[in-house]
Design an enzyme around this catalytic site. Structure first.
Site, PDB file in Angstrom:
ATOM      1  N   ASP A  66      -9.610   3.888  -7.828  1.00 22.27           N
ATOM      2  CA  ASP A  66     -10.896   4.048  -8.231  1.00 22.27           C
ATOM      3  C   ASP A  66     -11.756   2.757  -7.640  1.00 22.27           C
ATOM      4  O   ASP A  66     -11.491   1.846  -8.202  1.00 22.27           O
ATOM      5  CB  ASP A  66     -10.954   4.107  -9.778  1.00 22.27           C
ATOM      6  CG  ASP A  66     -12.452   4.568 -10.407  1.00 22.27           C
ATOM      7  OD1 ASP A  66     -13.375   4.317  -9.484  1.00 22.27           O
ATOM      8  OD2 ASP A  66     -12.599   4.830 -11.433  1.00 22.27           O
ATOM      9  N   HIS A 111       1.951   1.600  12.585  1.00 23.72           N
ATOM     10  CA  HIS A 111       3.234   1.921  11.635  1.00 23.72           C
ATOM     11  C   HIS A 111       4.141   0.706  11.735  1.00 23.72           C
ATOM     12  O   HIS A 111       5.192   0.562  11.102  1.00 23.72           O
ATOM     13  CB  HIS A 111       3.889   3.271  12.012  1.00 23.72           C
ATOM     14  CG  HIS A 111       4.587   3.804  10.870  1.00 23.72           C
ATOM     15  ND1 HIS A 111       5.545   3.049  10.078  1.00 23.72           N
ATOM     16  CD2 HIS A 111       4.530   4.877  10.318  1.00 23.72           C
ATOM     17  CE1 HIS A 111       6.022   3.926   9.251  1.00 23.72           C
ATOM     18  NE2 HIS A 111       5.339   5.003   9.431  1.00 23.72           N
TER      19      HIS A 111
END
Ligand SMILES: *[C@@H]1O[C@H](CO)[C@@H](O)[C@H](O)[C@H]1NC(C)=O
Ligand SMILES: *[C@@H]1O[C@H](CO)[C@@H](O)[C@H](O)[C@H]1NC(C)=O
Ligand SMILES: CC(=O)N[C@H]1CO[C@H](CO)[C@@H](O)[C@@H]1O
Length: 443
Positions: free
Chosen positions: A384, A162
């Site tokens: 996708d 992070h």
């Protein structure tokens, strides 16, 4: 039930790397995450055509995506400053690469994840995540992937540091990766405009920042709440539920205040009912912490696309008694006001005082608080890779603490889904509370 077999572990490097590595200096907000675990997320996909070997395709497109998002392929470098017992950190974008695990769990089917027993996020899912227990300061691969092939699907999971990126930058990288994999971009073509880095925007604060060594080592003791008492469920709000909550919240406040957003209304609904089902004494102090993207709130604002970690914590505080005695509109307005208080000035004042005496939390949770992370605006379902869109998203272990709410878009447009981690008895009460369920359902 789930046998997870690791088939291979490898390092994927960027397609090309600069000979003169870029160095990224870390801000107080980055360093705040030094001892936190990697956030982990995973996407469930349908099964690809058995003729297609997805692993080489995923790796070669990842290599191209890392050429654009080169900070992820770097390493955290720690320098000990001998004269004052402090250490400094930076990210060296040296093209070292990222860890990529290929695994198989052929006894698990998509429905074991989509329709778990009693709606409880199953424990076996943890083993589909690649960075369990890894902390920012460990100096490992800054992002790690695990692709697990299931009986009738594929789970692509990742954990990332992070300090290098927040959710917004992470998803922009992931969207680029899936797009490259889907369209098979030509290697020699210029892929996209160069990554926009943050630069140093903190005038008057010297970098690299020096942190006392004692603050930089991983915590030795385990957190107060043992994770075995915690359970998770995914809670869904439909588009209709959200608009009803929003008008209810706005209907309960004075006409000047009627600008409570959908997300604020949903968050307030979660917070109220978690507190109501927590059996706290009325005088106990409760918090709602929201991780917020600060890019557009800075002055001058940073570009929306600017890569890095630019999150701030907005903390809303009240007591359990106040919460139970007031309605949805009141709680939503408290959140709305706290969000409104996150300004450039506050952000900079925090940084200036923090560098004088850097303190790094072991983990971000505190007791009696809900922590709201991630966002319903991230592009999760548009990814996708070439064999269909994701069918679900789940968060993996990684500072999963009591009260952690991970917010995602639902698969149906306009829905919001919240992976909710609570102690098991509170979760049980929440998910059978008829008033709570008027506007929500457990997936
Ligand atoms: C919330 O959504 C559920 C599922 O679609 C629906 O049954 C319920 O009536 C909705 N409640 C409200 C208040 O919109
Ligand atoms: C609620 O938040 C929005 C967006 O930050 C802000 O424009 C509005 O003024 C806030 N409303 C109140 C009552 O604070
Ligand atoms: C704060 C918290 O609950 N941390 C947990 C994070 O996850 C590890 C395991 O991956 C647990 O050991 C910690 O308790």
């Amino acid at each position: 039930m789930a046998d997870v077999v690791v088939l291979s572990t490898s390092i994927v490097r960027p397609d090309r790397a600069d000979s003169e590595p870029v160095k990224i200096h870390l801000t107080p907000w980055d360093l705040f995450f030094l001892r936190s675990e990697y956030p982990q997320r995973g996407l469930l996909f349908p099964k690809p055509d058995p003729e297609t070997d997805i692993i080489p395709q995923l790796k070669s497109s990842l290599s191209l995506a890392l050429t654009i998002f080169y900070p992820f392929a770097g390493r955290l470098v720690k320098t000990e400053n001998e004269n004052d017992e402090t250490a400094s950190f930076l990210v060296n974008c040296d093209g070292s690469g990222v860890k990529f695990i290929h695994a198989s769990a052929k006894t698990v089917s998509v429905n074991d994840i989509l329709k778990p027993v009693n709606g409880i996020v199953p424990e076996f899912l943890n083993r589909f995540f690649p960075a369990n227990g890894v902390k920012s300061c460990d100096g490992e691969s800054l992002i790690t992937f695990q692709v697990t092939e299931l009986k009738d699907g594929v789970f692509i999971a990742f954990g990332y540091n992070h300090m290098v990126a927040d959710g917004s930058s992470f998803w922009s990288f992931f969207n680029t990766w899936s797009e490259i994999c889907l369209t098979g971009v030509n290697r020699n073509k210029n892929l996209s405009p160069p990554l926009l880095l943050r630069g140093w925007f903190l005038d008057g604060i010297d970098h690299p920042i020096r942190i006392p060594i004692s603050e930089t080592v991983p915590p030795s003791s385990s957190p107060v709440v043992s994770s075995s008492l915690l359970q998770e469920k995914v809670i869904r709000f439909t588009r209709k539920n959200i608009s009803e909550l929003k008008s209810k919240a706005n209907g309960e406040v004075s006409s000047d205040d009627r600008r409570i957003s959908s997300l604020q209304a949903v968050t307030a609904h979660m917070w109220r009912f978690i507190i109501r089902n927590s059996d706290l004494n009325p005088e106990e102090v409760v918090h709602c912490k929201l991780l917020m993207d600060m890019r557009r709130r800075l002055n001058p604002p940073l570009d929306k696309e600017c890569f890095g970690n630019v999150v701030g914590f907005a903390t809303c505080t009240t007591t359990a008694g106040e919460m139970v005695g007031n309605g949805l509109g009141w709680a939503a307005l408290e959140i709305n006001k706290t969000v409104g208080l996150q300004t450039d000035e506050g952000f900079r004042v925090f940084a200036e005082s923090w560098v004088k005496e850097p303190k790094i939390p072991d983990h971000v949770g505190v007791s009696n608080s809900v922590i709201v992370a991630s966002s319903p605006w991230f592009n999760v379902y548009g990814n996708d890779f070439g064999w269909g869109k994701p069918i679900a998203v789940r968060a993996g272990p990684g500072n999963t603490s009591d009260g952690k709410l991970i917010v995602y878009p639902g698969i149906e447009e306009g829905n919001i889904e919240i992976q909710t981690c609570l102690s098991s008895n509170v979760l049980e009460k929440l998910s059978t509370d008829p008033e709570f369920l008027e506007y929500a359902c457990v997936v």
